[in-house]
Every structure is written in C-alpha cells, then in structure tokens.
Write a protein that holds these residues in place. Structure first.
Motif, PDB file in Angstrom:
ATOM      1  N   LEU A  15       0.826  -1.212   0.000  1.00  0.00           N
ATOM      2  CA  LEU A  15       0.000   0.000   0.000  1.00  0.00           C
ATOM      3  C   LEU A  15       0.859   1.260   0.000  1.00  0.00           C
ATOM      4  N   VAL A  16       1.954   1.239   0.753  1.00  0.00           N
ATOM      5  CA  VAL A  16       2.859   2.396   0.784  1.00  0.00           C
ATOM      6  C   VAL A  16       3.447   2.644  -0.608  1.00  0.00           C
ATOM      7  N   VAL A  17       3.861   1.586  -1.276  1.00  0.00           N
ATOM      8  CA  VAL A  17       4.419   1.719  -2.627  1.00  0.00           C
ATOM      9  C   VAL A  17       3.364   2.270  -3.585  1.00  0.00           C
ATOM     10  N   LEU A  18       2.143   1.771  -3.509  1.00  0.00           N
ATOM     11  CA  LEU A  18       1.063   2.251  -4.381  1.00  0.00           C
ATOM     12  C   LEU A  18       0.749   3.724  -4.128  1.00  0.00           C
ATOM     13  N   VAL A  19       0.774   4.144  -2.879  1.00  0.00           N
ATOM     14  CA  VAL A  19       0.527   5.553  -2.552  1.00  0.00           C
ATOM     15  C   VAL A  19       1.635   6.429  -3.137  1.00  0.00           C
ATOM     16  N   ILE A  20       2.872   5.996  -3.011  1.00  0.00           N
ATOM     17  CA  ILE A  20       3.991   6.756  -3.567  1.00  0.00           C
ATOM     18  C   ILE A  20       3.866   6.859  -5.092  1.00  0.00           C
ATOM     19  N   ILE A  21       3.543   5.779  -5.757  1.00  0.00           N
ATOM     20  CA  ILE A  21       3.365   5.793  -7.215  1.00  0.00           C
ATOM     21  C   ILE A  21       2.220   6.728  -7.596  1.00  0.00           C
TER      22      ILE A  21
END
Length: 144
Positions: A15-21
């Motif tokens: 989820l953190v990676v998706l938010v950053i993207i």
C-alpha cells in the motif's frame, strides 16, 4: 538445521508503494499531458507553414490559388479545366494532404486573411471555429 523463512511483501508495504506511485503520477502526469497538447499545437503550426509553401508554389505555376471547390486537393490533383491543367506541375506535396493533429482536415478558403489572399487553418482541439488557449484556431485565419 535451518528453518525456512518466508520472504515477501506485506500488505502494508504494498500500500505504501502504491501511494507513492499515485503521488508521483499526480505530480508528473499533468505536466506530461500538457506537453502533448503543446506539441500538437506546434505540429499544426508547422503543417500550416508547409501547406502555405505548397500553395505558393502552386500559385507560381498556375497564376492563381485554388478555388473553394478545388480546395487543398489541387495540391495533389491537376485542375479539371484544360487552360490550367497544362500549367499544373504537381503534385506539390510528397505525400497525401495531412490531417491536423486532431485527425481533422485543415480548413482552406480563398477568403483573404488580411496578409494573404487565402485562409488556411485548423479548428484546434475543440474542432470548432473560435476558442481560446488549447481550443484556439491555429494557422492563417480569415480576416474579419
């Protein structure tokens, strides 16, 4: 004896990676899309200049610009009247008559633009006469 450990990403890490993207796309995306619109406008301006040059060359050969009925097709096909046909030295374009960057034909009229005895333009992104900014007409616009 070694114990096998499972490796992978946790749901929270994903989820953190998706938010950053998503944040990066939100910041960079509009700039990239804006550059695409600017490129289309510049392409239309260049194509109008190219067609203007071809029309001026045709004028040197025929002694006249195309009529409303003949339009830009006179750049590719000889006129139907025998008096003009013998002076036509075309085709005046290497390839077919281009469409504008929004896949619509360029507008040609023998009506004066103020500086030239014809008007040659694209309706722009909105496909309609007039408009502002990205929707503005592009090219040699009719006077008036």
């Amino acid at each position: 004896m070694r114990q096998k450990t499972q490796q992978g990403f946790t749901l929270l890490e994903m989820l953190v990676v998706l938010v950053i993207i998503g944040l990066l796309a939100g910041l960079v995306g509009p700039r990239i899309l804006g550059a695409g619109d600017k490129a289309k406008i510049q392409t239309a301006e260049v194509q109008v200049k190219m067609l203007k040059g071809a029309l001026q060359t045709l004028y040197l050969d025929l002694g006249r610009f195309p009529t409303q009925e003949e339009g830009l097709s006179l750049l590719m096909q000889a006129p139907s009247d025998d008096a003009s046909k013998s002076f036509w030295k075309g085709p005046y374009l290497e390839e077919t008559i281009p469409l504008d960057p929004w896949n619509r034909p360029y507008q040609y009229t023998p009506q004066s633009s103020g500086t030239l005895p014809f008007a040659l333009y694209s309706f722009g992104a909105d496909g309609q006469l007039g408009g502002a900014d990205g929707n503005a007409d592009i090219g040699i616009l009719p006077a008036g």
